[in-house]
Scaffold this active site. Structure first.
Site, PDB file in Angstrom:
ATOM      1  N   THR A  30      -9.877  -3.901  -9.737  1.00 12.40           N
ATOM      2  CA  THR A  30      -8.434  -3.618  -9.543  1.00 12.40           C
ATOM      3  C   THR A  30      -7.498  -4.951  -9.070  1.00 12.40           C
ATOM      4  OG1 THR A  30      -7.147  -2.332  -7.626  1.00 12.40           O
ATOM      5  CG2 THR A  30      -9.182  -3.623  -6.826  1.00 12.40           C
ATOM      6  N   THR A  56      -6.862   1.621  -8.213  1.00 10.46           N
ATOM      7  CA  THR A  56      -8.188   1.467  -8.834  1.00 10.46           C
ATOM      8  C   THR A  56      -8.565   2.226  -9.769  1.00 10.46           C
ATOM      9  OG1 THR A  56      -8.274   0.314  -6.519  1.00 10.46           O
ATOM     10  CG2 THR A  56     -10.469   0.515  -8.055  1.00 10.46           C
ATOM     11  N   ARG A  80      -6.072 -11.417   0.500  1.00 12.56           N
ATOM     12  CA  ARG A  80      -6.555  -9.966   0.861  1.00 12.56           C
ATOM     13  C   ARG A  80      -7.451  -9.616  -0.082  1.00 12.56           C
ATOM     14  NH1 ARG A  80      -6.671  -4.748  -1.480  1.00 12.56           N
ATOM     15  NH2 ARG A  80      -6.817  -3.224   0.252  1.00 12.56           N
ATOM     16  N   SER A 132      -2.249  -1.527 -11.591  1.00 17.42           N
ATOM     17  CA  SER A 132      -2.958  -1.553 -10.491  1.00 17.42           C
ATOM     18  C   SER A 132      -4.103  -2.328 -10.562  1.00 17.42           C
ATOM     19  CB  SER A 132      -3.306  -0.220 -10.019  1.00 17.42           C
ATOM     20  OG  SER A 132      -2.157   0.574  -9.560  1.00 17.42           O
ATOM     21  N   THR A 146     -11.079   5.050  -4.313  1.00 16.00           N
ATOM     22  CA  THR A 146      -9.571   4.319  -4.921  1.00 16.00           C
ATOM     23  C   THR A 146      -8.892   4.639  -3.602  1.00 16.00           C
ATOM     24  OG1 THR A 146      -7.657   4.673  -6.341  1.00 16.00           O
ATOM     25  CG2 THR A 146      -9.066   6.355  -5.983  1.00 16.00           C
ATOM     26  N   GLY A 147      -7.761   3.923  -3.405  1.00 16.25           N
ATOM     27  CA  GLY A 147      -6.748   4.110  -2.471  1.00 16.25           C
ATOM     28  C   GLY A 147      -6.898   2.968  -1.548  1.00 16.25           C
TER      29      GLY A 147
END
Ligand code: GLY
Length: 335
Positions: free
Chosen positions: A214, A196, A224, A82, A247-248
């Protein structure tokens, strides 16, 4: 009542505090007693990153140097799919990286959509220190990195390439990053997605800094960019108040300027945990069922060394290191 483990820990920490002549601040979120310096990172696996940051923090180094050094551990780790080298590629098979860094004086720098550079965080710091800008993207970021002595490297490992080729069989893009849901959905290459690394630290001098890096969401559209390199979304530091990072699924964090929101709520007097919780609740209020299966987690640290977290889903962990030792927490969550 204190159980034996807590009692031994509390006694040890009290003695340590007397020895170091520091005030011990009661934990808002747990039984882990804190002081400064302290460092915390998204995801429990990042104890290794914290340990690197701790080398600097424990010798009275600057939080900025600590977070920059700390996040380079997962950036260089091919097993971490990641972040950095070994990160899962976009849907065209290219590893593209996002990172940002922010110090105690609101100096900040970021790179996004950067390819072939192992340590985007170092480039982000140079953007902060050597340019009149805050953000550089894509080709321009790469050109800047090369002009500053960075070397181009292939960041796609055989494992990540295989995951991408497996994914191509269906090409079904799914931003769900909850490990349990990923398992149920059998998303190739993402079963152990730790996402991340966001790292925030308070140094011995009482200054805060943060870094976030990340490879973004796996198999994303080309070009993106998520929340991680966006100051105020993936990371925010205000030396008068505190620091936060996320994060996420970055799209959801960007919509509410997540990390900035957490810091502003701490400014209003909320504890780090409550500020993170209220921010996650705001996401739900705005987005409702659209984010029911997505994961977002925040961690936050205030100027006193108090810390906390909150997430949308279960399963979010974070790692903390201070003079009291090393600890991994399971974050509280809404769902
Ligand atoms: N939080 C990482 C990303 O959305 O790219």
């Amino acid at each position: 009542m204190l159980n034996r483990r807590k009692f031994v820990q509390a006694s040890f920490l009290s003695s340590a505090a007397l020895f170091f002549n520091k005030t011990i601040i009661a934990a808002g979120s747990s039984d882990f007693i804190k002081n400064n310096p302290i460092v915390l990172s998204t995801w429990g696996d990042n104890v290794k990153a914290n340990a690197e940051a701790w080398k600097i923090l424990s010798s009275s180094g600057r939080a900025l140097d600590a977070v920059e050094a700390g996040v380079q551990i997962p950036e260089a780790d091919p097993a971490d799919q990641s972040v950095g080298y070994g990160g899962l590629p976009d849907r065209d098979g290219k590893v593209t990286l996002d990172a940002c860094i922010m110090d105690e004086n609101a100096n900040c720098g970021a790179v996004m959509f950067l390819e072939n550079i192992m340590h985007p965080i170092k480039v982000a710091r140079l953007v902060m220190e050597k340019t009149p800008h805050v953000q550089l993207a894509g080709e321009g970021a790469l050109q800047f990195a090369l002009a500053n002595g960075f070397k181009k490297e292939n960041l796609l490992t055989p494992e990540s390439e295989k995951a991408w080729k497996d994914w191509l069989k269906t090409s079904n893009y799914d931003p769900t990053t909850t490990p349990k849901l990923l398992e149920q959905k059998n998303v190739p290459g993402q079963q152990n997605n730790h996402d991340t690394i966001g790292m925030i630290a308070l140094d011995a001098a009482g200054n805060l800094s943060g870094a976030c890096t990340t490879s973004g969401l796996a198999f994303k559209m080309r070009g993106r960019v998520g929340d991680s390199p966006i100051i105020g979304a993936g990371l925010y530091v205000d030396n008068e108040v505190g620091a936060a990072t996320s994060t996420g699924v970055g799209e959801e964090v960007i919509r509410i300027c997540g990390s900035h929101t957490v810091v502003e709520l701490m400014r209003q007097g909320m504890s780090p945990e409550l500020a993170c919780k209220r921010t996650v609740e705001r996401m739900i209020k705005k987005r409702g069922s659209k984010i029911k299966e997505l994961q977002v987690g925040f961690i936050a640290l205030n100027t006193k060394g108090e810390f906390g977290s909150y997430a949308l889903q279960k399963g979010f962990t974070y790692a903390v290191q201070s003079k009291a030792g090393v600890k991994v927490y399971n974050s509280k969550s809404i769902y």
